[in-house]
Design a protein around this motif. Structure first.
Motif, PDB file in Angstrom:
ATOM      1  N   TYR A 234      39.459  40.241  41.824  1.00  0.00           N
ATOM      2  CA  TYR A 234      40.036  41.055  40.967  1.00  0.00           C
ATOM      3  C   TYR A 234      39.335  41.969  39.950  1.00  0.00           C
ATOM      4  O   TYR A 234      39.829  42.731  39.210  1.00  0.00           O
ATOM      5  CB  TYR A 234      40.430  39.955  40.033  1.00  0.00           C
ATOM      6  N   LYS A 480      54.512  37.624  45.833  1.00  0.00           N
ATOM      7  CA  LYS A 480      54.096  38.037  44.770  1.00  0.00           C
ATOM      8  C   LYS A 480      55.103  38.945  43.803  1.00  0.00           C
ATOM      9  O   LYS A 480      54.547  39.646  42.873  1.00  0.00           O
ATOM     10  CB  LYS A 480      52.788  39.044  45.030  1.00  0.00           C
ATOM     11  N   ASP A 483      54.863  40.312  39.987  1.00  0.00           N
ATOM     12  CA  ASP A 483      53.360  40.471  39.569  1.00  0.00           C
ATOM     13  C   ASP A 483      53.381  41.984  39.104  1.00  0.00           C
ATOM     14  O   ASP A 483      53.961  42.914  39.818  1.00  0.00           O
ATOM     15  CB  ASP A 483      52.297  40.132  40.570  1.00  0.00           C
ATOM     16  N   GLU A 484      52.549  42.229  38.221  1.00  0.00           N
ATOM     17  CA  GLU A 484      52.313  43.647  37.789  1.00  0.00           C
ATOM     18  C   GLU A 484      51.101  44.323  38.685  1.00  0.00           C
ATOM     19  O   GLU A 484      50.353  43.544  39.277  1.00  0.00           O
ATOM     20  CB  GLU A 484      51.733  43.585  36.309  1.00  0.00           C
ATOM     21  N   SER A 488      48.986  48.450  35.819  1.00  0.00           N
ATOM     22  CA  SER A 488      49.683  48.093  34.762  1.00  0.00           C
ATOM     23  C   SER A 488      48.853  48.477  33.286  1.00  0.00           C
ATOM     24  O   SER A 488      47.811  48.783  33.166  1.00  0.00           O
ATOM     25  CB  SER A 488      49.775  46.415  34.872  1.00  0.00           C
ATOM     26  N   VAL A 494      49.449  41.079  34.534  1.00  0.00           N
ATOM     27  CA  VAL A 494      49.710  39.904  34.524  1.00  0.00           C
ATOM     28  C   VAL A 494      50.398  39.444  35.937  1.00  0.00           C
ATOM     29  O   VAL A 494      51.067  40.249  36.611  1.00  0.00           O
ATOM     30  CB  VAL A 494      51.145  39.902  33.630  1.00  0.00           C
ATOM     31  N   ARG A 495      49.909  38.305  36.484  1.00  0.00           N
ATOM     32  CA  ARG A 495      50.231  37.710  37.951  1.00  0.00           C
ATOM     33  C   ARG A 495      51.098  36.469  37.687  1.00  0.00           C
ATOM     34  O   ARG A 495      50.683  35.311  37.893  1.00  0.00           O
ATOM     35  CB  ARG A 495      48.968  37.505  38.630  1.00  0.00           C
ATOM     36  N   SER A 496      52.381  36.797  37.053  1.00  0.00           N
ATOM     37  CA  SER A 496      53.210  35.631  37.101  1.00  0.00           C
ATOM     38  C   SER A 496      53.593  34.712  37.984  1.00  0.00           C
ATOM     39  O   SER A 496      53.935  33.740  37.913  1.00  0.00           O
ATOM     40  CB  SER A 496      54.422  36.165  36.287  1.00  0.00           C
ATOM     41  N   SER A 497      53.663  35.322  39.150  1.00  0.00           N
ATOM     42  CA  SER A 497      53.855  34.750  40.496  1.00  0.00           C
ATOM     43  C   SER A 497      53.001  33.793  40.821  1.00  0.00           C
ATOM     44  O   SER A 497      53.411  32.657  41.679  1.00  0.00           O
ATOM     45  CB  SER A 497      54.116  35.657  41.637  1.00  0.00           C
ATOM     46  N   GLU A 498      51.721  33.830  40.453  1.00  0.00           N
ATOM     47  CA  GLU A 498      50.728  32.722  40.740  1.00  0.00           C
ATOM     48  C   GLU A 498      50.877  31.174  40.445  1.00  0.00           C
ATOM     49  O   GLU A 498      50.619  30.535  40.994  1.00  0.00           O
ATOM     50  CB  GLU A 498      49.380  33.138  40.138  1.00  0.00           C
ATOM     51  N   ASP A 532      48.563  34.999  49.291  1.00  0.00           N
ATOM     52  CA  ASP A 532      47.575  35.098  48.195  1.00  0.00           C
ATOM     53  C   ASP A 532      46.328  35.439  48.825  1.00  0.00           C
ATOM     54  O   ASP A 532      46.004  35.103  49.793  1.00  0.00           O
ATOM     55  CB  ASP A 532      47.589  33.931  47.212  1.00  0.00           C
ATOM     56  N   SER A 536      41.568  33.275  45.260  1.00  0.00           N
ATOM     57  CA  SER A 536      42.464  33.160  44.472  1.00  0.00           C
ATOM     58  C   SER A 536      42.485  31.605  43.872  1.00  0.00           C
ATOM     59  O   SER A 536      41.885  30.897  44.662  1.00  0.00           O
ATOM     60  CB  SER A 536      43.987  33.559  44.908  1.00  0.00           C
TER      61      SER A 536
END
Length: 612
Positions: A234, A480, A483-484, A488, A494-498, A532, A536
């Motif tokens: 990341y 994913k 996810d942004e 961004s 922001v990785r909301s799908s994680e 992923d 991760s």
């Protein structure tokens, strides 16, 4: 070159321009108190004049776009007039209709409203593009020399990718002063709308269906031996990547087909845009030439007699309505490139009517067509096992009912049939004669768990190879989507799908632990499109407590990838093994799709060979 007024030409299109909402005039010089482009752009990502009217903004047209988001770019003729590297001297003028009234080299005055446009909408997390909207345009002269392009190269792009966002503002970087000498994203933002150029550069993202490709201006930034740039963490976002499009419509100038590792030779020059699908993009007025470096599709080694070969392959929404050519290409890859593995876990097998939303859930016709194509390609007559999903309950295209499927070569392995499960009945683990066994084989793991809502449920099966039972669990975790992107305005993005994939990994990990409680040295292979990265939280949750080990991590870091996204070669498809499998195995990410403009799937298959 003389400055030639184009008042006559402009007058001929005034009626058209008025009808399109673009008023063109042909008079006057700029007043002394007019706003300059750098005043509009400011020293942060958001214009200090957003929402305000500006009058007679002077600039030279550097590019005209008559498709998509229509408009043109203007740039100050005075170079870096304010001597501030943080302020761009270029800006996009959004016309909302084909901008037929100006062309590159026109000196113009533009009046209109300053706006911040967020491609994809505010919920996307994307940065905004500063632009002038509802414009009135005065063409003063034509045939002017364009502002000299700013060169983007390995020296000018900072090593660090982006600053940390402001915690007081939801980790947004929008309000932070730009530091173009410190961060790659700040550099690109400081050049937004300006005429830029790249020299000879390596292609790191193949030409796609939307006529765009990716290059890197940093040839030593996380390279792999096939020419790509590896996304290794990341914090290694690879700031040298830049998307390339062209200003000319494809109907007038075909866009070049390029594979990863090819070279875009010569000068590529044009305005620097920001869009929804890739962020900062050089929209080429002048495009270099692609040199084909002959990237070849890989072939894995055939398994030895005593080795079991297990593979995973996402075949990208395969259904009977796909052309026979796609079936033949995918089948040929299974035979020639994957060396006919003993077991193949397929992802994205659709039902027999594809995306037609008619209630069909069986995929028998899809699988027959595929296995027939494998035989025609010289491969074995694979048998298959799967569990049909409930209609429209597993995500993917509405009506498509994608699912995982096991193909297996009955001449090499046998499948242990145990009261096949259905869409809603979970398989479990029992002890049978001192060994672990599934209650349903094939069966789905915890299909009622909220982790799998609108997502593909894991498929578990028992196989026997040379007298040894091997449990295989095929997966296709949540995407994913949502996810942004790396560009961004939230940093980190922001990785909301994680959250969903993390829970899915925990469920699969728990199931593997149940198998190992019954038989500690059970051979378990967990594989599929995990969606992923190998570093991760999802991958760590799958391995929790030593239940599984990541096979892709046996490869050198530069070789860990199965997918190419926005010029980053990265891992999405994985194979993990229980300790019973041991460490004496061969693992291969077989690169046959992701790096190529001509793809049969967007994923590269993975193969594991070991001795149970």
């Amino acid at each position: 070159m003389p400055h030639i007024p184009r008042s006559a030409a402009v007058g001929a299109v005034v009626a058209t321009a008025l009808a399109a909402g673009l008023l063109v005039t042909t008079s006057s010089a700029a007043s002394a108190d007019t706003v300059a482009i750098h005043d509009i752009q400011g020293t942060t990502r958001v214009s200090p004049l957003a929402g305000q009217q500006v009058t007679d903004v002077a600039g030279i047209v550097t590019g005209v776009r008559g498709y998509g988001s229509k408009g043109f770019w203007i740039q100050s003729a005075d170079g870096d007039a304010d001597q501030d590297p943080a302020t761009s001297e270029g800006v996009f003028v959004f016309t909302g209709s084909a901008p037929l009234t100006v062309e590159a080299g026109d000196a113009v005055l533009v009046s209109g409203t300053v706006a911040e446009y967020v491609p994809g909408g505010a919920a996307s997390g994307n940065q905004s593009l500063t632009q002038i909207t509802k414009p009135t345009v005065t063409v003063r002269t034509s045939g002017n020399a364009l502002p000299a392009p700013v060169r983007i190269d390995a020296k000018s792009v900072p090593a660090a990718y982006a600053p940390a966002g402001d915690p007081a503002r939801d980790n947004s970087v929008n309000g932070l002063p730009l530091r173009p000498r410190s961060y790659a994203l700040d550099l690109y933002e400081s050049l937004e709308g300006m005429n830029v150029r790249v020299g000879t550069s390596r292609v790191v993202g193949a030409t796609d269906a939307y006529n765009e490709l990716w290059v890197t201006v940093k040839k030593h930034e996380n390279p792999n031996r096939r020419g790509g740039t590896v996304y290794g963490s990341y914090r290694a976002q690879n700031g040298g990547r830049l998307q390339i499009q062209q200003l000319a419509p494809v109907s007038q100038q075909p866009f070049p087909k390029a594979n990863v590792g090819d070279v875009l030779n010569g000068r590529t020059e044009g305005p620097l845009d920001f869009n929804q699908f890739g962020g900062y993009t050089l929209v080429a007025r002048q495009l270099g030439e692609v040199a084909d470096k002959g990237l070849a599709r890989e072939r894995t080694k055939r398994q030895a007699k005593g080795e079991l070969a297990v593979a995973t392959y996402n075949v990208e929404n395969l259904d009977p309505s796909d052309p026979q050519q796609k079936f033949d290409a995918l089948a040929g890859a299974v035979v020639a490139n994957l060396a006919s593995p003993d077991i193949v876990a397929l992802e994205e097998i659709q039902d027999d009517t594809g995306a037609k939303n008619d209630g069909t859930v069986s995929a028998a016709a899809t699988l027959k067509k595929f296995t027939d194509a494998i035989v025609a390609a010289g491969g074995p007559r694979y048998a298959w096992r799967s569990v049909d999903p409930e209609n429209n309950k597993d995500g993917g295209e509405p009506g498509g009912n994608i699912r995982q499927v096991f193909l297996y070569n009955p001449e090499r392995v046998s499948f242990t049939e145990r009261a096949p499960g259905d869409a809603t009945t979970p398989t479990g683990v029992v002890r049978e004669g001192g060994r672990a066994a599934l209650t349903h084989s094939p069966g789905r793991i915890a299909p009622g768990d909220a982790a799998w809502a609108d997502s593909r449920k894991p498929l578990a099966g028992e196989f026997v190879f040379r007298g040894r039972t091997v449990f295989v669990i095929a997966n296709h975790f949540g995407s994913k989507g949502g996810d942004e992107g790396l560009t961004s305005h939230h940093q980190p993005p922001v990785r909301s799908s994680e959250t969903k994939r993390l829970r899915q990994a925990q469920v699969v990990n728990g199931f593997v632990k149940d198998l190992r409680k019954v038989k500690g040295d059970a051979d378990v292979v967990v594989l599929g499109d995990i969606n992923d990265f190998e570093f991760s939280a999802t991958a760590k949750a799958l391995q929790d407590g030593g239940a599984l080990r990541s096979a892709v991590e046996s490869l050198p870091r530069s070789e860990r990838y199965s997918y190419v996204y926005q010029g980053n070669s990265q891992v999405l498809d994985q194979i993990l093994t229980s300790p019973g499998v041991g460490r004496d195995f061969a693992y291969d990410s077989v690169h046959i799709n992701a790096e190529f403009a001509d793809q049969n799937s967007d994923h590269d298959p993975q193969v594991l060979r070991f001795r149970p």
